[in-house]
Motif scaffolding. Structure first.
Motif, PDB file in Angstrom:
ATOM      1  N   THR A  88       0.845  -1.195   0.000  1.00 32.32           N
ATOM      2  CA  THR A  88       0.000   0.000   0.000  1.00 32.32           C
ATOM      3  C   THR A  88       0.875   1.237   0.000  1.00 32.32           C
ATOM      4  N   ALA A  89       0.555   2.194  -0.873  1.00 33.28           N
ATOM      5  CA  ALA A  89       1.204   3.499  -0.867  1.00 33.28           C
ATOM      6  C   ALA A  89       0.259   4.496  -0.207  1.00 33.28           C
ATOM      7  N   ILE A  90       0.807   5.370   0.626  1.00 32.81           N
ATOM      8  CA  ILE A  90       0.014   6.323   1.404  1.00 32.81           C
ATOM      9  C   ILE A  90       0.463   7.729   1.047  1.00 32.81           C
ATOM     10  N   HIS A  91      -0.513   8.593   0.795  1.00 29.06           N
ATOM     11  CA  HIS A  91      -0.183   9.959   0.377  1.00 29.06           C
ATOM     12  C   HIS A  91      -1.054  10.957   1.131  1.00 29.06           C
ATOM     13  N   LEU A  92      -0.404  11.961   1.715  1.00 26.33           N
ATOM     14  CA  LEU A  92      -1.086  13.086   2.348  1.00 26.33           C
ATOM     15  C   LEU A  92      -0.824  14.343   1.536  1.00 26.33           C
ATOM     16  N   ASN A  93      -1.779  15.266   1.534  1.00 23.68           N
ATOM     17  CA  ASN A  93      -1.568  16.538   0.865  1.00 23.68           C
ATOM     18  C   ASN A  93      -0.359  17.252   1.454  1.00 23.68           C
ATOM     19  N   TYR A  94       0.334  18.013   0.618  1.00 20.25           N
ATOM     20  CA  TYR A  94       1.542  18.712   1.088  1.00 20.25           C
ATOM     21  C   TYR A  94       1.204  19.662   2.232  1.00 20.25           C
ATOM     22  N   SER A  95       0.080  20.372   2.117  1.00 18.29           N
ATOM     23  CA  SER A  95      -0.336  21.316   3.157  1.00 18.29           C
ATOM     24  C   SER A  95      -1.417  20.682   4.014  1.00 18.29           C
ATOM     25  N   PRO A  96      -1.228  20.627   5.334  1.00 17.05           N
ATOM     26  CA  PRO A  96      -2.269  20.079   6.205  1.00 17.05           C
ATOM     27  C   PRO A  96      -3.524  20.946   6.163  1.00 17.05           C
ATOM     28  N   THR A  97      -4.645  20.348   6.570  1.00 18.19           N
ATOM     29  CA  THR A  97      -5.878  21.130   6.675  1.00 18.19           C
ATOM     30  C   THR A  97      -5.739  22.187   7.758  1.00 18.19           C
ATOM     31  N   CYS A  98      -5.152  21.804   8.895  1.00 18.36           N
ATOM     32  CA  CYS A  98      -4.875  22.734   9.987  1.00 18.36           C
ATOM     33  C   CYS A  98      -3.461  22.455  10.484  1.00 18.36           C
ATOM     34  N   THR A  99      -2.781  23.506  10.925  1.00 17.47           N
ATOM     35  CA  THR A  99      -1.422  23.303  11.423  1.00 17.47           C
ATOM     36  C   THR A  99      -1.227  24.087  12.705  1.00 17.47           C
ATOM     37  N   GLY A 100      -0.418  23.527  13.597  1.00 15.17           N
ATOM     38  CA  GLY A 100      -0.106  24.222  14.845  1.00 15.17           C
ATOM     39  C   GLY A 100      -1.242  24.269  15.836  1.00 15.17           C
ATOM     40  N   MET A 101      -2.219  23.348  15.731  1.00 15.65           N
ATOM     41  CA  MET A 101      -3.341  23.360  16.669  1.00 15.65           C
ATOM     42  C   MET A 101      -2.959  22.645  17.962  1.00 15.65           C
ATOM     43  N   LYS A 102      -3.405  23.193  19.068  1.00 21.35           N
ATOM     44  CA  LYS A 102      -3.204  22.525  20.335  1.00 21.35           C
ATOM     45  C   LYS A 102      -4.090  21.286  20.408  1.00 21.35           C
ATOM     46  N   ILE A 103      -3.586  20.259  21.101  1.00 15.92           N
ATOM     47  CA  ILE A 103      -4.317  19.000  21.179  1.00 15.92           C
ATOM     48  C   ILE A 103      -5.677  19.204  21.818  1.00 15.92           C
ATOM     49  N   ASP A 104      -5.743  20.020  22.847  1.00  9.79           N
ATOM     50  CA  ASP A 104      -7.031  20.256  23.506  1.00  9.79           C
ATOM     51  C   ASP A 104      -8.004  20.965  22.565  1.00  9.79           C
ATOM     52  N   ASP A 105      -7.481  21.886  21.724  1.00 11.99           N
ATOM     53  CA  ASP A 105      -8.346  22.571  20.767  1.00 11.99           C
ATOM     54  C   ASP A 105      -8.875  21.601  19.713  1.00 11.99           C
ATOM     55  N   VAL A 106      -8.004  20.677  19.276  1.00 12.11           N
ATOM     56  CA  VAL A 106      -8.443  19.673  18.304  1.00 12.11           C
ATOM     57  C   VAL A 106      -9.538  18.802  18.912  1.00 12.11           C
ATOM     58  N   ASP A 131     -11.635  19.576  21.241  1.00 14.74           N
ATOM     59  CA  ASP A 131     -12.883  20.330  21.356  1.00 14.74           C
ATOM     60  C   ASP A 131     -13.546  20.533  19.998  1.00 14.74           C
ATOM     61  N   GLU A 132     -12.743  20.920  18.991  1.00 11.05           N
ATOM     62  CA  GLU A 132     -13.326  21.239  17.681  1.00 11.05           C
ATOM     63  C   GLU A 132     -13.926  20.014  17.014  1.00 11.05           C
ATOM     64  N   PHE A 133     -13.285  18.847  17.170  1.00 13.76           N
ATOM     65  CA  PHE A 133     -13.773  17.634  16.507  1.00 13.76           C
ATOM     66  C   PHE A 133     -14.563  16.723  17.449  1.00 13.76           C
ATOM     67  N   ASN A 134     -14.822  17.225  18.669  1.00 11.18           N
ATOM     68  CA  ASN A 134     -15.636  16.482  19.633  1.00 11.18           C
ATOM     69  C   ASN A 134     -15.043  15.103  19.914  1.00 11.18           C
ATOM     70  N   ILE A 135     -13.724  15.069  20.099  1.00 13.42           N
ATOM     71  CA  ILE A 135     -13.021  13.818  20.429  1.00 13.42           C
ATOM     72  C   ILE A 135     -12.491  13.975  21.846  1.00 13.42           C
ATOM     73  N   LEU A 136     -13.329  13.665  22.793  1.00 13.33           N
ATOM     74  CA  LEU A 136     -13.021  13.980  24.185  1.00 13.33           C
ATOM     75  C   LEU A 136     -11.875  13.146  24.737  1.00 13.33           C
ATOM     76  N   ASP A 137     -11.663  11.950  24.184  1.00 20.83           N
ATOM     77  CA  ASP A 137     -10.604  11.080  24.718  1.00 20.83           C
ATOM     78  C   ASP A 137      -9.346  11.120  23.865  1.00 20.83           C
ATOM     79  N   LEU A 138      -9.161  12.169  23.066  1.00 19.82           N
ATOM     80  CA  LEU A 138      -8.008  12.242  22.170  1.00 19.82           C
ATOM     81  C   LEU A 138      -6.697  12.227  22.965  1.00 19.82           C
ATOM     82  N   HIS A 139      -6.625  13.038  24.019  1.00 19.75           N
ATOM     83  CA  HIS A 139      -5.405  13.114  24.817  1.00 19.75           C
ATOM     84  C   HIS A 139      -5.061  11.748  25.406  1.00 19.75           C
ATOM     85  N   ASP A 140      -6.049  11.076  25.980  1.00 19.73           N
ATOM     86  CA  ASP A 140      -5.810   9.769  26.586  1.00 19.73           C
ATOM     87  C   ASP A 140      -5.439   8.726  25.526  1.00 19.73           C
ATOM     88  N   ALA A 141      -6.079   8.803  24.349  1.00 23.71           N
ATOM     89  CA  ALA A 141      -5.789   7.833  23.294  1.00 23.71           C
ATOM     90  C   ALA A 141      -4.344   7.965  22.824  1.00 23.71           C
TER      91      ALA A 141
END
Length: 798
Positions: A579-597, A599-609
């Protein structure tokens, strides 16, 4: 490890001094002028490119004259100033197989004279064989392929691997030792040239190299590509009206005329089949052709009364054929051909015998008593012009949609037919797969009576109580035909149906709408001259590089690895196994704090995961000091975020074939001994991707672990195979409080895209849409019919 047995003494090269494509090109009467000017009869490469563009364009002669009269174009001082002069120069280009016109006498009155336009099929084949575009796409020797060295299980793919090629080679006693057989494909179909005005019809005969033939056998993957141009128009069979007072007799005369014309056109091939020829390499309708009436199988002795039988009837030719429904053709074109038998050269075909059969029958059985498709405006019953893409989409989802609403026996019958169609389209079948096809077909026949019991088999006005379906009977020949001529997918008429458009309809648009046939021939002759001249100029000036390929992320990943700091780190494109994997050169968002991510994406257990993931990889033996000083402390606090990722796989059957790019779901970590797709679901699981991130190290520090692209996913529980649908049951993995189980997985562990069908129950909720059904449904089916890559992976691993 597979094993191969090659036919000894076939495919010998008698001399290395044969004429190549360029040798033939340089024997043209104007070759002497091209020594000084390579692009003669044009003055330069630039003038040739302008001429080539104009002659290939749909512009009329009047429009070309207007273009050439523009002051800017006149300033180029071209050697031609009118469309007539341009076409006269094109006539000076080296030519290919020439067209002939033959008047065919008839004892019966016709509305117009019978004119047959045709060219020598041997010359057409020689033109294809010497084409440098096919120089590395050819096979020469019949062979048997086995799955293992014990040679217990045969594999069938290319034509030369089937039994017929081997048997024909053994029976060729009249040709010298070292010779090999030559196979051809004939495709013939009536094509409407005009609509609304005159309703003119052409009956083209396309001749192409067999996907796999003897001395110059074009391989399956090349010949099936429309861009390969592996088919040449060989004849325009006459379409005319006989003036006989008896309508039945008029049909007989028309059928006899087709066979008479085919005998004329194919006589050079018949002679070649009898005595053999030397060549240099580059370095209708089935019932009418088999001479049986309608409602009669062209392959076997089955009549329409026996189409629903659950076994294959004896082959039609040559035993006992006289007492079965012949159509009046007393001299079929194949009667004097060596080894010719309709049960061999007429094969089941994917486009009409499977896809069309699905839409005409399987789908109609499901619509009346079971369900409909809200995906289509006005529901599926309102569909008019149904394309192959629509057929594909319907086949993907029909089993999953009906399984909870229809009686089990009904769903089993539809499921069995879908398995037959998917397995039969494999480019490489072995004896085990053929046995599975026969078993699935038997399962359908054992359960088909429920279709009539429910009244699902109907016409426009009444319920039908018989199984007089020709395409259903043709399925009994899938295994036998595969053993004889190889994988049946290579005989699909997709390429030839498209060729009828490019070889007939488009040239007809360049005519004056009067006396089409000779104008079509002249136009095709001109286009072939342009194409051959372009190939020759490329070979002589810059070397051949004709292949058009889809985006290949495997190559881009290799280039990114070799760039040594010129690409962003970590590389946006990389590989993980097959499998070849490709991401866009520019991220959708950059420099976001984990807590902000979170909150914005409603992933409450992101930090723990993320914390659990880092603990897990450290536990797998990463050397050095711990990446995390405390369980709740991360070595980074900002991330880059991507919403999409592109994955590209190689073909299940041939890793040299790169598949189209898709956006795929992730799978959590699994032991490395399980390799997708050979392992199927063993060692893998299903997830829904919610987020793609890349940790950003704090200033003055580095992130030292290998998998720096991470995905937050919601896990799915993979259940047992549903006994009726034949698909795995999936459910959301949830915590005790009902919230979904989230995990962090490395992006590298994504393997393949999958599709889930909600288990709708006896009646689907009217409020569900394609956007909300995944979120609100409780259970799903893993849709094995979504694509053939997934289907074959699950089948072979089961």
């Amino acid at each position: 490890m597979s094993a191969e047995e090659w036919y000894e003494g076939a495919g010998t090269c008698y001399s290395p001094d044969g004429l190549t494509f360029l040798d033939l090109f340089d024997t043209d009467e104007y070759a002497e002028y091209r020594k000084d000017n390579l692009f003669y009869p044009f003055t330069s490469k630039e003038e040739w490119e302008i001429a080539d563009f104009l002659l290939r364009s749909p512009l009329s002669m009047a429009a070309i004259n207007e273009f050439l009269a523009l002051p800017m174009i006149r300033g180029l001082k071209l050697s031609f100033s009118t469309a007539k002069e341009l076409r006269s120069r094109a006539e000076m280009l080296p030519k290919g197989p020439s067209w002939k016109c033959q008047i065919i006498p008839s004892l019966h009155r016709t509305k117009n004279p019978i004119r047959l336009f045709w060219r020598d099929p041997v010359e057409c084949l020689e033109a294809l064989f010497s084409n440098p575009l096919f120089h590395d796409k050819l096979d020469f020797v019949p062979r048997h392929v086995y799955t293992a060295a014990a040679r217990l299980t045969r594999v069938y793919s290319e034509w030369l691997i089937g039994d017929s090629a081997w048997e024909f080679q053994a029976l060729q006693s009249q040709v010298p030792r070292g010779a090999t057989i030559l196979g051809t494909i004939l495709s013939s179909n009536k094509t409407n040239i005009t609509t609304m005005t005159g309703a003119r019809v052409a009956h083209p005969l396309l001749l192409g190299c067999d996907f796999h033939i003897s001395l110059t056998n074009i391989r399956m993957q090349t010949c099936m590509k429309l861009s390969s141009r592996a088919f040449l128009l060989t004849a325009l069979l006459p379409i005319l009206q006989y003036l006989h007072p008896n309508q039945w007799m008029r049909g007989v005369l028309e059928d006899r005329l087709i066979h008479q014309c085919l005998s004329i056109v194919l006589k050079p091939l018949m002679i070649a089949a009898e005595i053999g020829i030397m060549m240099s390499d580059p370095v209708g309708n089935a019932c009418m052709l088999a001479c049986v009436c309608g409602k009669t199988s062209p392959f076997t002795m089955a009549s329409y009364l026996e189409f629903g039988d659950n076994f294959r009837h004896p082959e039609r030719y040559f035993d006992g054929c006289a007492i079965y429904r012949l159509n009046g053709v007393h001299a079929p074109f194949w009667q004097d051909w060596p080894f010719a038998c309709p049960s061999v050269f007429l094969t089941p075909e994917a486009l009409h015998h499977w896809h069309k059969q699905f839409f005409d029958h399987n789908l109609q059985w499901c619509i009346a008593p079971v369900t409909g498709y809200r995906h289509y405006y006005g529901r599926i019953t309102k569909l008019k012009q149904v394309t192959g893409r629509v057929h594909h989409d319907l086949q993907r989802y029909i089993v999953g949609l009906i399984v909870s609403a229809a009686p089990h026996q009904f769903a089993i019958a539809i499921h069995a037919l879908m398995d037959v169609q998917y397995m039969s389209q494999s480019p490489s079948l072995d004896d085990n797969l053929l046995a599975s096809i026969d078993q699935s077909l038997l399962t359908f026949h054992q359960n088909k009576d429920v279709i009539m019991t429910l009244g699902a088999w109907t016409s426009m006005k009444t319920t039908i109580n018989n199984w007089y379906i020709p395409k259903l009977e043709l399925m009994q020949s899938i295994s036998a035909s595969t053993c004889k001529v190889g994988a049946l997918i290579q005989w699909s008429v997709d390429a030839t149906e498209h060729a009828h458009v490019s070889k007939i309809k488009e040239p007809a648009q360049q005519t004056n709408n009067n006396d089409y046939d000779p104008q079509i021939c002249r136009h095709l002759d001109q286009q072939e001259k342009l194409r051959q001249f372009a190939i020759a100029m490329t070979l002589k000036s810059e070397g051949l590089n004709h292949t058009r390929v889809t985006t290949n992320y495997f190559i881009k990943a290799k280039a990114a690895t070799a760039s040594h700091g010129l690409c962003p780190h970590p590389p946006r494109t990389f590989t993980a196994g097959r499998t070849a994997i490709h991401l866009n050169y520019s991220p959708t968002c950059t420099g976001m704090k984990i807590d902000d991510v979170a909150d914005e994406f409603n992933i409450l257990d992101l930090h723990d995961a993320i914390s659990n993931f880092l603990d897990a990889i450290h536990g797998f033996g990463i050397s050095g000091r711990s990446l995390i000083d405390h369980p709740s402390t991360l070595p980074f606090d900002r991330v880059q975020v991507w919403h999409t990722v592109r994955l590209q796989e190689v073909s299940f059957h041939d890793p040299c074939i790169i598949l189209p790019v898709q956006t795929l779901h992730a799978s959590p970590p699994c032991p490395e001994e399980y390799e997708w797709p050979q392992s199927g679901l063993r060692g893998h699981t299903i997830c829904e991707v919610q987020l793609i991130i890349c940790p950003m190290a704090r200033r003055g520090s580095r992130i030292t672990w290998r998998d720096q692209y991470l995905c937050y996913v919601h896990s799915m529980k993979v259940g047992a195979v549903h006994p009726v649908a034949g698909m795995h049951v999936l459910k959301h993995a949830k915590h005790v409080d009902g919230t979904p189980v989230g995990n962090i997985v490395p992006l590298k562990q994504m393997c393949a895209f999958i599709s889930m069908i909600p288990e709708l129950g006896a009646a689907a909720d009217a409020w569900l849409t394609k956007e909300t059904s995944t979120h609100y449904s409780l259970s799903f089916f893993l849709n094995k019919y979504f694509n053939k890559q997934l289907y074959y992976a699950l089948y072979h691993a089961s």
